[in-house]
Design a protein around this motif. Structure first.
Motif, PDB file in Angstrom:
ATOM      1  N   GLU A 366       0.658  -1.115   0.650  1.00 29.88           N
ATOM      2  CA  GLU A 366      -0.088   0.198  -0.422  1.00 29.88           C
ATOM      3  C   GLU A 366       0.076   1.206   0.054  1.00 29.88           C
ATOM      4  N   ALA A 367       2.125   1.011   0.250  1.00 30.25           N
ATOM      5  CA  ALA A 367       2.662   1.948  -0.064  1.00 30.25           C
ATOM      6  C   ALA A 367       3.158   2.397  -1.094  1.00 30.25           C
ATOM      7  N   ARG A 368       3.102   1.834  -2.077  1.00 29.86           N
ATOM      8  CA  ARG A 368       3.288   2.031  -3.465  1.00 29.86           C
ATOM      9  C   ARG A 368       2.540   2.858  -4.709  1.00 29.86           C
ATOM     10  N   VAL A 369       2.692   4.049  -5.044  1.00 29.75           N
ATOM     11  CA  VAL A 369       2.195   4.723  -5.639  1.00 29.75           C
ATOM     12  C   VAL A 369       2.526   4.686  -7.191  1.00 29.75           C
ATOM     13  N   ASP A 370       1.241   4.312  -7.288  1.00 26.14           N
ATOM     14  CA  ASP A 370       0.155   4.166  -9.442  1.00 26.14           C
ATOM     15  C   ASP A 370       0.673   2.618  -9.822  1.00 26.14           C
ATOM     16  N   GLY A 371       1.231   1.351  -8.255  1.00 24.28           N
ATOM     17  CA  GLY A 371       1.793   0.365  -8.602  1.00 24.28           C
ATOM     18  C   GLY A 371       3.673   0.292  -8.932  1.00 24.28           C
ATOM     19  N   ASN A 372       3.943   2.045  -8.310  1.00 26.64           N
ATOM     20  CA  ASN A 372       5.600   1.862  -8.374  1.00 26.64           C
ATOM     21  C   ASN A 372       6.175   1.924  -6.669  1.00 26.64           C
ATOM     22  N   PHE A 373       7.449   1.514  -6.766  1.00 24.85           N
ATOM     23  CA  PHE A 373       7.692   0.935  -5.643  1.00 24.85           C
ATOM     24  C   PHE A 373       8.241   2.850  -5.712  1.00 24.85           C
ATOM     25  N   LEU A 374       8.781   3.309  -4.720  1.00 24.99           N
ATOM     26  CA  LEU A 374       9.274   4.886  -4.138  1.00 24.99           C
ATOM     27  C   LEU A 374      10.940   4.624  -3.775  1.00 24.99           C
ATOM     28  N   ASP A 375      11.800   5.665  -3.350  1.00 32.71           N
ATOM     29  CA  ASP A 375      12.953   5.908  -2.811  1.00 32.71           C
ATOM     30  C   ASP A 375      12.264   6.538  -1.610  1.00 32.71           C
TER      31      ASP A 375
END
Length: 522
Positions: A366-375
């Motif tokens: 649920e921390a992903r944004v638009d399906g992307n993992f962010l640093d």
């Protein structure tokens, strides 16, 4: 509790006492979960469940005019009821349990705009005492798994068939229990299953044009792509194994050359080519609308993805972007722990342990944004890190699904006996299938063990102190089956021995009646 998905909306001051109480209940549930010195008792769980329901009733009164309110109270309630769900599986009541407050992983409408999950709980609490909770837990895990299969963009038809059968099984249970359970809860459960079926049908539709000659090729390619992803996530990159997969892919490419032509490799990096391929597939999918792709197109896309992916992971050699090393290590450790649990489940798993893994995975997912993992700076991961992390996340959810549906309807207090009987039954079946035994004496070890287990019963029940744990029927049925198998084997051995003795007597009698050579000859 820091790994629970966090939503921090404004909290009504009137709800603060409720939050304080349910936080205390959640802490007590966590302590009960962590206490491995004794088995979990149904009464302990029911007591905490009733206390939660009291707070839900108060909350429902406060929210009469704001049914759509969602804040930290709802998040903590979700934790509590999911723990309760797993506790009832732990005590062996997998087919029934108190009502569950289930915050779905997707938006599912309730019965009407004025009815909330708290209404459903109160209705169930006032009229019914039990509900098939395992299916509520299963549908949540199934929906999460289906979402990840769709996002990955490749899956086996066997995966879909297995999930479809489970949904049919749960639907049958709903129909059989329609007269005995809350219609509100049944409606909520059916809504969840309907969402799962919709996603399942969409995935099935994508493979609907696969012809019988293309089906085996597609299944093998999916297996290879999964194996490559697994190899990419190992602690030591298996160079030789990946080369063998690459060789096999080139053989399939040559074999299918007449069916479809793949684009030639260009000077771009494998990562750029793979990203372009995914964008192309998404654009074609959007343009096609409800039209399923041709079977050759499906196989061609997967083969092309395999060839590009094997180039990419050979370049990376199992190394991931340093920005996502911590997330990678965390997901791989969760995956490895769940993998070990699948091997030792019947002897070491307490279903409530899955809650910890589920919360940690939800937190990452649920921390992903638009399906992307962010640093840490909000920048997305590169494609290799993105697909690697997604594989580990999806694999871990698949393990949880597998462990939940494999839960036995027996209390953990009786699991040691149940597991021994399962082992005995397996051994007896192996003996029977291999031709039985030559002598009843060979069955003595099995008979002694069965009798020792049978002697543990008090008035026909397996007791733990003064308690009668759940799952008596399952253990007793299994014990009876083992006794029956042992009896059949002993009877067959005795009959075989009697036939051999009879045959030997007949042989001796015939030899005694036959005159010796030369006797009576003049």
């Amino acid at each position: 509790m820091t790994d629970s998905p966090a939503i921090r909306l404004p909290l009504d001051p009137k709800e603060q006492p409720i939050l304080d109480r349910i936080l205390d209940i959640r802490d007590r549930l966590s302590l009960l979960k962590a206490d491995k010195s004794t088995y979990v008792k149904s009464q302990d769980v029911l007591t905490l469940y009733n206390q939660i329901n009291e707070q839900v009733e108060i909350l429902n009164e406060i929210r009469k005019e704001k049914r759509d309110e969602q804040n930290r109270v709802d998040i903590v309630l979700d934790d509590c009821y999911q723990l309760i769900s797993l506790f009832f599986m732990t005590v062996g009541r997998t087919q029934e349990a108190p009502a569950v407050y289930g915050r779905s992983t997707c938006a599912i409408p309730l019965l009407d705009s004025n009815e909330t999950a708290t209404d459903i709980l109160l209705y169930q609490q006032s009229k019914y005492s039990h509900f098939p909770i395992c299916y509520m837990v299963h549908t949540k895990s199934t929906k999460r798994l289906l979402d990840h299969l769709r996002e990955a963009g490749f899956y086996s038809r066997k995966d879909l068939i297995s999930i479809g059968k489970k949904l049919e099984e749960w639907q049958g249970s709903v129909e059989r229990g329609r007269e005995h359970h809350s219609p509100h809860l049944l409606t909520l459960l059916e809504a969840r299953m309907a969402v799962c079926r919709t996603t399942l049908h969409q995935l099935e539709h994508e493979l609907s044009h696969l012809t019988p000659d293309l089906e085996p090729i597609y299944e093998e390619l999916v297996s290879i792509l999964r194996s490559l992803s697994g190899s990419n996530a190992r602690s030591k990159f298996p160079v030789q194994e990946v080369r063998q997969f690459h060789t096999r892919l080139l053989e399939i490419k040559e074999k299918t050359h007449d069916s479809f032509t793949l684009p030639e490799k260009d000077d771009r990096s494998a990562e750029d080519r793979y990203a372009d391929k995914l964008r192309q597939m998404q654009a074609e999918h959007d343009a096609a609308g409800n039209t399923a792709p041709e079977g050759r197109k499906v196989v061609s896309d997967v083969l092309q993805r395999c060839l590009i992916w094997v180039d990419l992971i050979q370049q990376k050699q199992g190394k991931i972007d340093e920005r996502f090393q911590d997330t990678y290590d965390k997901l791989r450790e969760i995956r490895n722990q769940l993998d070990r649990l699948t091997l030792t489940q019947s002897w070491s798993l307490r279903e409530t342990d899955l809650w910890m893994y589920q919360r940690q995975l939800d937190r990452v997912d649920e921390a992903r944004v638009d399906g992307n993992f962010l640093d840490a700076e909000g920048k997305p991961a590169d494609l290799h890190a993105q697909r690697t992390l997604l594989y580990l996340l999806r694999k871990s959810y698949a393990y949880i699904y597998q462990l939940i549906i494999a839960s036995e309807p027996v209390s953990e207090a009786l699991l040691p006996i149940y597991n021994q009987l399962m082992t005995l039954r397996r051994c007896l079946w192996e003996v029977k299938n291999s031709g039985g035994v030559d002598s009843p004496r060979e069955l003595y070890p099995y008979s002694m063990k069965l009798n020792s287990i049978d002697n543990m019963r008090v008035d026909g029940k397996f007791m733990v102190g003064s308690d009668i744990p759940e799952g008596q029927g399952s253990v007793t049925t299994l014990l009876a089956e083992c006794f029956e198998l042992a009896y059949d084997l002993r009877t067959a051995a005795e009959e075989r021995q009697e036939n051999e003795d009879s045959a030997m007597k007949d042989t001796v009698k015939d030899e005694g009646a036959t005159p010796a050579v030369g006797v009576g000859v003049q």
